[in-house]
Scaffold this active site. Structure first.
Site, PDB file in Angstrom:
ATOM      1  N   GLY A  51       0.747  -1.130  -0.017  1.00  0.00           N
ATOM      2  CA  GLY A  51       0.172  -0.037   0.047  1.00  0.00           C
ATOM      3  C   GLY A  51       0.949   1.185   0.122  1.00  0.00           C
ATOM      4  O   GLY A  51       0.285   2.440   0.191  1.00  0.00           O
ATOM      5  N   TRP A  53       2.464   2.611  -2.377  1.00  0.00           N
ATOM      6  CA  TRP A  53       1.828   3.630  -3.694  1.00  0.00           C
ATOM      7  C   TRP A  53       0.530   4.287  -3.380  1.00  0.00           C
ATOM      8  O   TRP A  53       0.310   5.551  -3.700  1.00  0.00           O
ATOM      9  CB  TRP A  53       2.211   3.109  -4.909  1.00  0.00           C
ATOM     10  CG  TRP A  53       3.289   2.923  -5.540  1.00  0.00           C
ATOM     11  CD1 TRP A  53       4.663   3.091  -4.981  1.00  0.00           C
ATOM     12  CD2 TRP A  53       3.702   3.018  -6.957  1.00  0.00           C
ATOM     13  NE1 TRP A  53       5.692   2.884  -5.630  1.00  0.00           N
ATOM     14  CE2 TRP A  53       5.043   3.023  -7.204  1.00  0.00           C
ATOM     15  CE3 TRP A  53       2.815   3.054  -8.086  1.00  0.00           C
ATOM     16  CZ2 TRP A  53       5.671   3.129  -8.339  1.00  0.00           C
ATOM     17  CZ3 TRP A  53       3.484   3.218  -9.102  1.00  0.00           C
ATOM     18  CH2 TRP A  53       4.875   3.139  -9.580  1.00  0.00           C
ATOM     19  N   ASP A  69      -5.021  -6.130  -5.571  1.00  0.00           N
ATOM     20  CA  ASP A  69      -3.786  -6.996  -5.208  1.00  0.00           C
ATOM     21  C   ASP A  69      -4.465  -8.387  -4.804  1.00  0.00           C
ATOM     22  O   ASP A  69      -5.500  -8.774  -4.542  1.00  0.00           O
ATOM     23  CB  ASP A  69      -3.017  -6.579  -4.236  1.00  0.00           C
ATOM     24  CG  ASP A  69      -1.565  -7.111  -3.997  1.00  0.00           C
ATOM     25  OD1 ASP A  69      -0.876  -6.587  -4.424  1.00  0.00           O
ATOM     26  OD2 ASP A  69      -1.513  -8.466  -3.805  1.00  0.00           O
ATOM     27  N   ASP A  85      -7.097 -11.009  -8.578  1.00  0.00           N
ATOM     28  CA  ASP A  85      -6.448 -11.217 -10.000  1.00  0.00           C
ATOM     29  C   ASP A  85      -6.902 -10.170 -10.712  1.00  0.00           C
ATOM     30  O   ASP A  85      -8.049  -9.999 -11.475  1.00  0.00           O
ATOM     31  CB  ASP A  85      -6.381 -12.570 -10.435  1.00  0.00           C
ATOM     32  CG  ASP A  85      -5.298 -12.831 -11.322  1.00  0.00           C
ATOM     33  OD1 ASP A  85      -5.108 -11.944 -12.076  1.00  0.00           O
ATOM     34  OD2 ASP A  85      -5.142 -14.009 -11.584  1.00  0.00           O
ATOM     35  N   ASP A 108       3.320  -1.042  -9.701  1.00  0.00           N
ATOM     36  CA  ASP A 108       4.564  -1.624  -9.274  1.00  0.00           C
ATOM     37  C   ASP A 108       4.750  -2.769  -8.803  1.00  0.00           C
ATOM     38  O   ASP A 108       5.643  -3.167  -8.015  1.00  0.00           O
ATOM     39  CB  ASP A 108       4.799  -0.619  -7.980  1.00  0.00           C
ATOM     40  CG  ASP A 108       6.190  -0.525  -7.587  1.00  0.00           C
ATOM     41  OD1 ASP A 108       7.214  -0.471  -8.366  1.00  0.00           O
ATOM     42  OD2 ASP A 108       6.565  -0.507  -6.507  1.00  0.00           O
ATOM     43  N   LYS A 148       6.192  -0.811 -13.689  1.00  0.00           N
ATOM     44  CA  LYS A 148       7.601  -1.116 -13.246  1.00  0.00           C
ATOM     45  C   LYS A 148       7.637  -2.515 -14.191  1.00  0.00           C
ATOM     46  O   LYS A 148       6.798  -3.401 -14.262  1.00  0.00           O
ATOM     47  CB  LYS A 148       7.616  -1.636 -11.812  1.00  0.00           C
ATOM     48  CG  LYS A 148       8.972  -2.190 -11.428  1.00  0.00           C
ATOM     49  CD  LYS A 148       9.202  -2.411  -9.912  1.00  0.00           C
ATOM     50  CE  LYS A 148       8.306  -3.541  -9.277  1.00  0.00           C
ATOM     51  NZ  LYS A 148       8.729  -3.325  -7.872  1.00  0.00           N
TER      52      LYS A 148
END
Length: 193
Positions: A51, A53, A69, A85, A108, A148
């Protein structure tokens, strides 16, 4: 945490400033350099646990922020979360229903690393492609995407895929990234729709 963390200045700074991880500073740096987020943007954070971000996003927008998540995310005031998912169409539909217009998607996330560089890099690229597909399904035209990835044999393919869907795409390595890491961020602006 072990001695590895006690010597990590960025990690220690994150803890002292109340962030859940050192990754917070990566997003702060990206925002300062690229201004991807505006005060009225609805934002989805993919792979949002733990958490950090989300904490930063909450300070950057007055609009809705949603974290998704596979793992539960401890509550953050003013943040909605979904456990599931990102490739699940039900999760994508719920996310759109919760936010309405989606201006920004950030990710990320990284797969659990095995220590085998080429295998891990391929899995990271696959996760990146899934996040890109999610973004393309929910973003409004003109929206932005930050993801990322890790540099390696498969990275140029992911970068090319992002360039197909956004008008302006850059790569960036943050100062908060650990030395020796192949981690890199793709900053994609102005979704073609």
């Amino acid at each position: 945490m072990g001695s590895q963390w006690s010597r990590d200045k960025v990690y220690l700074r994150a803890k002292s400033e109340g962030f859940r991880s050192r990754a917070s500073f990566k997003l702060i740096e990206i925002q300062e350099k690229f201004a991807v987020i505006r005060r009225d943007d609805n934002i989805i954070d993919l792979g949002a646990a733990p958490g950090s971000w989300l904490q930063v996003l909450r300070s950057l927008t007055d609009a809705r922020v949603l974290g998704i998540d596979l793992n539960p995310i401890a509550a953050i005031e003013g943040i909605d979360t979904l456990e599931g998912d990102l490739t699940d169409p039900v999760i994508q539909q719920k996310a759109q229903e919760m936010l309405g217009i989606v201006n920004i998607v950030v990710c990320d996330a990284a797969p659990k690393l095995s220590g085998h560089k080429s295998y891990d890099q391929a899995r990271s690229t696959a996760l990146g492609e899934e996040a890109l597909a999610f973004a393309c399904n929910v973003l409004k035209t003109g929206g932005n995407f930050v993801i990322k990835s890790f540099q390696g044999a498969d990275f140029p393919e992911l970068l090319a895929s992002v360039r197909e869907h956004f008008h302006a795409v850059k790569t960036y390595s943050t100062k908060a990234t650990r030395k020796g890491s192949t981690e890199i961020y793709i900053i994609a602006k102005n979704f073609k729709g």
